[in-house]
Design an enzyme around this catalytic site. Structure first.
Site, PDB file in Angstrom:
ATOM      1  N   ILE A 190       0.830  -1.212   0.000  1.00 50.10           N
ATOM      2  CA  ILE A 190       0.000   0.000   0.000  1.00 50.10           C
ATOM      3  C   ILE A 190       0.868   1.268   0.000  1.00 50.10           C
ATOM      4  CG2 ILE A 190      -0.260   0.348   2.505  1.00 50.10           C
ATOM      5  CD1 ILE A 190      -3.312   0.564   1.977  1.00 50.10           C
ATOM      6  N   ASN A 248      12.014  -8.315   6.937  1.00 52.80           N
ATOM      7  CA  ASN A 248      12.355  -7.622   8.186  1.00 52.80           C
ATOM      8  C   ASN A 248      11.957  -8.511   9.366  1.00 52.80           C
ATOM      9  OD1 ASN A 248      13.314  -5.287   6.897  1.00 52.80           O
ATOM     10  ND2 ASN A 248      11.234  -4.508   6.663  1.00 52.80           N
ATOM     11  N   GLY A 258      12.785  -2.821  11.435  1.00 54.86           N
ATOM     12  CA  GLY A 258      11.765  -2.127  10.650  1.00 54.86           C
ATOM     13  C   GLY A 258      10.496  -2.945  10.477  1.00 54.86           C
ATOM     14  N   GLN A 259      10.425  -4.122  11.087  1.00 55.23           N
ATOM     15  CA  GLN A 259       9.187  -4.917  10.977  1.00 55.23           C
ATOM     16  C   GLN A 259       8.057  -4.193  11.699  1.00 55.23           C
ATOM     17  OE1 GLN A 259       9.336  -9.009  12.408  1.00 55.23           O
ATOM     18  NE2 GLN A 259       7.356  -9.483  11.482  1.00 55.23           N
ATOM     19  N   HIS A 311       6.355 -12.059   6.373  1.00 55.10           N
ATOM     20  CA  HIS A 311       6.160 -11.651   4.979  1.00 55.10           C
ATOM     21  C   HIS A 311       7.495 -11.386   4.315  1.00 55.10           C
ATOM     22  CE1 HIS A 311       6.035  -8.054   7.533  1.00 55.10           C
ATOM     23  NE2 HIS A 311       6.632  -7.420   6.536  1.00 55.10           N
ATOM     24  N   HIS A 332       9.136  -9.090   1.259  1.00 53.33           N
ATOM     25  CA  HIS A 332       8.984  -7.986   0.303  1.00 53.33           C
ATOM     26  C   HIS A 332       9.691  -8.394  -1.001  1.00 53.33           C
ATOM     27  CE1 HIS A 332       8.166  -4.671   3.385  1.00 53.33           C
ATOM     28  NE2 HIS A 332       8.600  -5.658   4.153  1.00 53.33           N
TER      29      HIS A 332
HETATM   30  P1  AMP Z   1       7.388  -4.495   7.435  1.00 56.42           P
HETATM   31  O1  AMP Z   1       7.814  -3.092   7.731  1.00 56.42           O
HETATM   32  O2  AMP Z   1       8.501  -5.359   6.904  1.00 56.42           O
HETATM   33  O3  AMP Z   1       6.646  -5.137   8.593  1.00 56.42           O
HETATM   34  O4  AMP Z   1       6.384  -4.389   6.218  1.00 56.42           O
HETATM   35  C1  AMP Z   1       5.027  -4.174   6.356  1.00 56.42           C
HETATM   36  C2  AMP Z   1       4.592  -3.546   5.066  1.00 56.42           C
HETATM   37  O5  AMP Z   1       3.190  -3.701   4.949  1.00 56.42           O
HETATM   38  C3  AMP Z   1       4.862  -2.030   4.970  1.00 56.42           C
HETATM   39  O6  AMP Z   1       5.756  -1.794   3.906  1.00 56.42           O
HETATM   40  C4  AMP Z   1       3.472  -1.433   4.717  1.00 56.42           C
HETATM   41  O7  AMP Z   1       3.495  -0.400   3.765  1.00 56.42           O
HETATM   42  C5  AMP Z   1       2.677  -2.630   4.228  1.00 56.42           C
HETATM   43  N1  AMP Z   1       1.234  -2.582   4.492  1.00 56.42           N
HETATM   44  C6  AMP Z   1       0.626  -2.244   5.661  1.00 56.42           C
HETATM   45  N2  AMP Z   1      -0.702  -2.330   5.536  1.00 56.42           N
HETATM   46  C7  AMP Z   1      -0.940  -2.754   4.265  1.00 56.42           C
HETATM   47  C8  AMP Z   1      -2.118  -3.039   3.528  1.00 56.42           C
HETATM   48  N3  AMP Z   1      -3.343  -2.921   4.074  1.00 56.42           N
HETATM   49  N4  AMP Z   1      -1.997  -3.436   2.245  1.00 56.42           N
HETATM   50  C9  AMP Z   1      -0.768  -3.551   1.677  1.00 56.42           C
HETATM   51  N5  AMP Z   1       0.383  -3.304   2.321  1.00 56.42           N
HETATM   52  C10 AMP Z   1       0.308  -2.910   3.604  1.00 56.42           C
END
Ligand code: AMP
Length: 107
Positions: free
Chosen positions: A33, A88, A94-95, A101, A103
């Site tokens: 997002i 992460n 940064g998680q 998940h 990236h």
């Molecule tokens: P992390 O920082 O590795 O935990 O990554 C979480 C990621 O999820 C971040 O880059 C957010 O931009 C992404 N994110 C959070 N909410 C959503 C959502 N509803 N749809 C898509 N991506 C999301």
């Protein structure tokens, strides 16, 4: 402890929408997002795992294989051949979402 109400758990349950790229029994891939590169996808396993340690130690072999296959399928769907993968692990890395998940980022 895994929080069943984290945003990715809600996406798997269909409670909030996602721009899906690939889905099978093991995993779901969708666009970030808030992209940090031209193409920025996320791949999540269908199961309750906080991070890569939890996933590696506790997911079945079938799910782990299915998940990494889904990462591969997502790359194919994105049509990229050069990309970065990031997982992460922990707040200081940064998680922000505590559902494991990966990236996939490409420019
Ligand atoms: P992390 O920082 O590795 O935990 O990554 C979480 C990621 O999820 C971040 O880059 C957010 O931009 C992404 N994110 C959070 N909410 C959503 C959502 N509803 N749809 C898509 N991506 C999301």
């Amino acid at each position: 402890m895994y929080d069943k109400n984290n945003v990715f758990a809600k996406i798997i349950r269909g409670e909030i929408p996602a721009d899906k790229i690939y889905e099978d029994d093991y995993a779901l891939a969708f666009y970030n997002i808030a992209p940090e590169s031209k193409i920025h996808a996320l791949v999540i396993p269908k199961g309750e795992f906080i991070n890569i340690y939890d996933f590696t130690e506790n997911a079945s072999t079938e799910l782990q294989t299915g998940f990494w296959n889904a990462v591969n399928q997502t790359v194919y769907k994105l049509g990229v051949t050069e990309f970065r993968t990031v997982a992460n692990t922990g707040k200081s890395s940064g998680q922000t979402v505590f559902h494991f998940h990966v990236h996939i980022m490409a420019n």
